[in-house]
Design an enzyme around this catalytic site. Structure first.
Site, PDB file in Angstrom:
ATOM      1  N   GLY A 212       1.848  11.252  -1.403  1.00  0.00           N
ATOM      2  CA  GLY A 212       0.442  10.958  -1.160  1.00  0.00           C
ATOM      3  C   GLY A 212      -0.409  12.171  -0.858  1.00  0.00           C
ATOM      4  CG  HIS A 213      -1.040  16.082   1.419  1.00  0.00           C
ATOM      5  ND1 HIS A 213      -0.898  17.429   1.209  1.00  0.00           N
ATOM      6  CD2 HIS A 213      -2.099  15.948   2.247  1.00  0.00           C
ATOM      7  CE1 HIS A 213      -1.814  18.084   1.895  1.00  0.00           C
ATOM      8  NE2 HIS A 213      -2.560  17.196   2.535  1.00  0.00           N
ATOM      9  CG  PHE A 214      -4.001  16.491  -2.103  1.00  0.00           C
ATOM     10  CD1 PHE A 214      -4.853  15.728  -1.336  1.00  0.00           C
ATOM     11  CD2 PHE A 214      -3.713  17.775  -1.691  1.00  0.00           C
ATOM     12  CE1 PHE A 214      -5.435  16.257  -0.190  1.00  0.00           C
ATOM     13  CE2 PHE A 214      -4.282  18.302  -0.559  1.00  0.00           C
ATOM     14  CZ  PHE A 214      -5.148  17.557   0.206  1.00  0.00           C
TER      15      PHE A 214
ATOM     16  CB  ILE B 173      -0.503  20.892  -1.602  1.00  0.00           C
ATOM     17  CG1 ILE B 173      -0.985  21.341  -2.981  1.00  0.00           C
ATOM     18  CG2 ILE B 173      -0.605  22.032  -0.608  1.00  0.00           C
ATOM     19  CD1 ILE B 173      -2.448  21.715  -3.017  1.00  0.00           C
TER      20      ILE B 173
END
Length: 145
Positions: free
Chosen positions: A45-47, A52
């Site tokens: 979920g990041h990103f 990252i």
């Protein structure tokens, strides 16, 4: 105290353990490393479509190696091999300079500023495998044997 004994006394486990090895440790400094695996849970979920490593995770990695592992070494005479220390992060100020991508290895180097009354304050920096500065700052915490 051997480097592997320090890691065994950490109060963390996967998926929230961000220490692969301690490379060197002395009364004044510690150096260790961690490789962020491509399947780490936070990359989902990041990103989206551009993973990252979150800054909070980089800070945690710096704290685990540069503060907690270091504190365990400094408290070695008070610790029992079967009892994990209690840890409380009291403050941090970290500046970030480069991203850390999935699969990337980081090296954490920490230098003791103050260790008194079980409070440890360290200057910490994180480098990538090219030796480039990823992040640096100051981290403080309390450790109890």
């Amino acid at each position: 105290m051997e480097e592997q004994n320090i890691i065994e006394l950490l109060p963390y486990q996967r998926p929230f353990l961000f220490v692969d090895a301690i490379d060197t440790v002395s009364e004044n400094e510690i150096r260790g490393h961690y490789t962020f695996r491509k399947d780490e849970y936070f990359y989902k979920g990041h990103f989206k479509d551009n993973p990252i490593t979150p800054g909070v995770i980089l800070t945690e990695c710096m704290a685990q190696i540069g503060l907690v592992c270091f504190g365990i070494f400094l408290l070695k005479d008070e610790l029992q091999n079967t009892k994990k220390p209690q840890v409380a992060l009291t403050s941090n100020k970290i500046d970030f300079y480069l991203p850390v991508l999935p699969g990337e290895k980081v090296i954490v180097h920490s230098e003791k500023e103050v260790f008194r009354f079980n409070k440890l304050k360290c200057k910490v920096k994180m480098l990538n495998k090219k030796g480039e500065l990823v992040a640096r700052g100051v981290i403080s915490g309390m450790l109890k044997a």
